[in-house]
Write an enzyme that holds these catalytic residues in place. Structure first.
Site, PDB file in Angstrom:
ATOM      1  N   GLU A   1     -18.112-130.274  99.296  1.00  0.00           N
ATOM      2  CA  GLU A   1     -17.139-131.375  99.231  1.00  0.00           C
ATOM      3  C   GLU A   1     -17.319-132.183  97.940  1.00  0.00           C
ATOM      4  O   GLU A   1     -16.356-132.498  97.242  1.00  0.00           O
ATOM      5  CB  GLU A   1     -17.296-132.279 100.451  1.00  0.00           C
ATOM      6  CG  GLU A   1     -16.407-133.511 100.439  1.00  0.00           C
ATOM      7  CD  GLU A   1     -17.108-134.756 100.953  1.00  0.00           C
ATOM      8  OE1 GLU A   1     -16.990-135.806 100.287  1.00  0.00           O
ATOM      9  OE2 GLU A   1     -17.754-134.687 102.020  1.00  0.00           O
ATOM     10  N   HIS A   2     -18.566-132.504  97.614  1.00  0.00           N
ATOM     11  CA  HIS A   2     -18.849-133.237  96.374  1.00  0.00           C
ATOM     12  C   HIS A   2     -18.431-132.440  95.146  1.00  0.00           C
ATOM     13  O   HIS A   2     -17.835-132.985  94.214  1.00  0.00           O
ATOM     14  CB  HIS A   2     -20.344-133.554  96.281  1.00  0.00           C
ATOM     15  CG  HIS A   2     -20.734-134.813  96.977  1.00  0.00           C
ATOM     16  ND1 HIS A   2     -21.303-135.884  96.322  1.00  0.00           N
ATOM     17  CD2 HIS A   2     -20.635-135.191  98.282  1.00  0.00           C
ATOM     18  CE1 HIS A   2     -21.538-136.855  97.191  1.00  0.00           C
ATOM     19  NE2 HIS A   2     -21.156-136.444  98.386  1.00  0.00           N
TER      20      HIS A   2
END
Length: 420
Positions: A49-50
Site C-alpha cells: 500500500e505504501h
C-alpha cells in the site's frame, strides 16, 4: 439506485449516480489484508500500500500528489485485516484524473529499489510510533492471543525484521496472487454516468487477466487468554474481550445496539458509571470487530495502576446489571434512533456511501442498502436483545490484556479475577 456490472475478467464495478452533488468518490477495494499473509511475509500488504504512492512507470511520487492537488482532489489508502482500499474524492469534472492516477498506481507501480529502501525506513518509524501507543498495543495484543494459530491475529504492520527483508520479488509474487480481478471491486458514488464510467474502468483494468482466487482460512478457533506486556508508562491499559459474531450474521444489528448501550458513547453505561459516577478512568469505551468468519466485543479502559481492580470489577458489575435487569423499551428505542441517525447522516457523505457499497460487495458479495440496515435495526426487540446479551457475556470465554508496568500491578490477583 445502486448499479452493478462485472467485467469479463471478473472485476466488479458498483456505483450510484447522485445528480444533487458535484463530487465523485471512487474506491478500488481489494480482498487482501494481513489475514492473507504468512509468518514470513507478515506486513507485506501494508508495505505494498505504501509503495503504491512512491511512483509508477509513468509518474513520480510527486506527480501523483501534484496531479490530485491541481484539481483539488484527495487521495489516500488503508490496509485492514481482510481488505484494503485505494480511494480518491474529486469534483465531478475531475473524476477522470482520479481514475487515471489510481489505475496507474495499481497497474504500473514502479517498485524501485531506492524507493523500497526509503519506505522501509518510513514503516519502521510507523512501527516505532505504534510501539509508543499502549492503547494500540493492548488492542492488538488481545487479537494476537485470542486468534493465535490463525493469520487473523497478525499485526497489520508486521515486524521491523520482516519489513526490512522484503524484496521486489516478494512483492511481485504476492501481488500476482492477490491483486487479481476476482479480488477487486471498484465503487463509485456521486455525479457521474455509470455506463460511461464502466467503459473507462474496463479500458484501464482489462489488462488484468482472470486467475483463480487463493482460498482463505474458512474456520477459526477462538482461544481464551490472559496476556500482559510490561511497559514503562504511567497508566495501565486494559482490554476485556468476548468472542462474538461474524460480519454477515443476522444478529449484527443486535451487536451494534448492545455495544452502543454498553460503551458506545458518553451516555453509555460504562462511561457514565466508571468515569462520571466513580471517577475511576478518563478513557473507557467498548467497540466491536467483525470479520467474515469471526467477531469480538471489546471493552477498553486506561487508568492508574491502583485503580485497575476497581475498574475491572466496575465493568463486570455493569455487565451483570445489564444481564440481570435488562433494558427497557425507552433505552432500546433511544439507541435505535441514535444508530439510525448516525447511519442516515453518514450516508449523506459520498465517501461513506462508496465505502459501504465497496466493502459489502467485496466481503459478502452483495450490497447492503441503507433501507436494509434501518430495517435490521428496527427489527431488534427486547427478547432478541437479551438473548443475544446473555449469549455474548460469558465470563468463561472472556479474554483479558494488560499493558503497563508489571511492578505496579498484582498480575496474579488480576488474572484470578478475570479467569474465574
Amino acid at each position: 439506485m445502486v448499479k452493478m456490472k462485472t467485467m469479463d475478467n471478473g472485476l466488479c464495478v458498483v456505483g450510484e449516480e447522485n445528480s444533487f452533488v458535484r463530487s465523485v468518490a471512487l474506491g478500488i477495494w481489494i480482498k487482501n489484508g494481513s489475514i492473507d499473509e504468512n509468518k514470513n511475509n507478515n506486513g507485506i500488504s501494508h508495505f505494498i500500500e505504501h509503495m503504491m504512492f512512491k511512483g509508477t512507470k509513468n509518474r513520480t511520487a510527486k506527480n501523483i500528489a501534484d496531479e490530485m492537488s491541481e484539481v483539488g482532489g484527495r487521495i489516500n489508502a488503508f490496509t485492514g485485516k481482510e481488505y484494503m482500499c485505494y480511494y480518491a474524492h474529486t469534483l465531478d469534472n475531475h473524476i477522470d484524473v482520479a481514475l487515471d492516477v489510481l489505475s496507474d498506481m495499481i497497474l504500473n507501480s514502479g517498485m524501485k529499489d531506492e524507493d523500497m529502501k526509503k519506505e522501509k525506513g518510513v514503516i519502521i518509524e510507523e512501527i516505532n510510533m505504534y510501539e509508543d501507543s499502549p492503547e494500540e498495543i493492548v488492542h492488538d495484543l488481545i487479537q494476537e492471543e485470542s486468534w493465535s494459530g490463525s493469520t487473523l491475529g497478525y499485526n497489520i504492520l508486521g515486524t521491523k525484521e520482516l519489513v526490512n527483508n522484503f524484496t521486489k520479488k516478494d512483492i511481485e509474487e504476492y501481488m500476482s496472487k492477490h491483486y487479481i480481478p476476482e479480488n477487486i471491486v471498484i465503487s463509485v458514488v456521486g455525479k457521474f454516468d455509470f455506463d460511461e464510467m464502466f467503459d473507462k474502468i474496463s479500458e484501464k483494468f482489462s489488462v488484468l487477466k482472470k486467475k483463480n482466487r487463493v482460498e482463505r482460512i474458512g474456520k477459526l478457533n477462538y482461544k481464551k487468554c490472559f496476556v500482559t506486556k510490561d511497559k514503562d508508562i504511567e497508566q495501565v491499559h486494559l482490554c476485556m474481550s468476548f468472542p462474538s459474531i461474524p460480519y454477515n450474521s443476522d444478529e449484527i444489528y443486535i451487536l451494534s445496539i448492545l455495544n452502543t448501550i454498553l460503551g458506545g458513547g458518553i451516555n453509555s453505561r460504562l462511561f457514565q458509571s466508571i468515569r462520571e459516577e466513580k471517577g475511576l478512568a478518563y478513557s473507557i469505551y467498548s467497540y466491536v470487530e467483525t470479520y467474515n468468519i469471526a467477531g469480538m466485543l471489546n471493552i477498553y479502559a486506561a487508568t492508574n495502576p491502583t485503580q485497575i481492580e476497581p475498574v475491572i470489577l466496575g465493568v463486570m458489575e455493569e455487565i451483570n446489571l445489564l444481564l440481570e435487569k435488562g433494558i427497557d423499551e425507552k433505552e432500546l428505542n433511544q439507541t435505535k434512533e441514535q444508530l439510525k441517525s448516525n447511519l442516515i447522516i453518514g450516508f449523506e457523505n459520498m465517501n461513506s456511501r462508496m465505502s459501504s457499497y465497496g466493502k459489502t460487495k467485496l466481503m459478502i458479495d452483495r450490497i447492503k442498502s441503507q433501507d436494509e440496515m434501518i430495517e435490521g435495526i428496527n427489527a431488534v426487540n427486547l427478547d432478541s436483545f437479551m438473548n443475544f446479551a446473555k449469549k455474548t457475556f460469558n465470563y468463561n470465554e472472556m479474554s483479558t490484556a494488560l499493558v503497563g508496568r508489571h511492578k505496579d500491578i498484582d498480575i496474579e490477583r488480576i488474572k484470578n479475577l478475570c479467569t474465574r
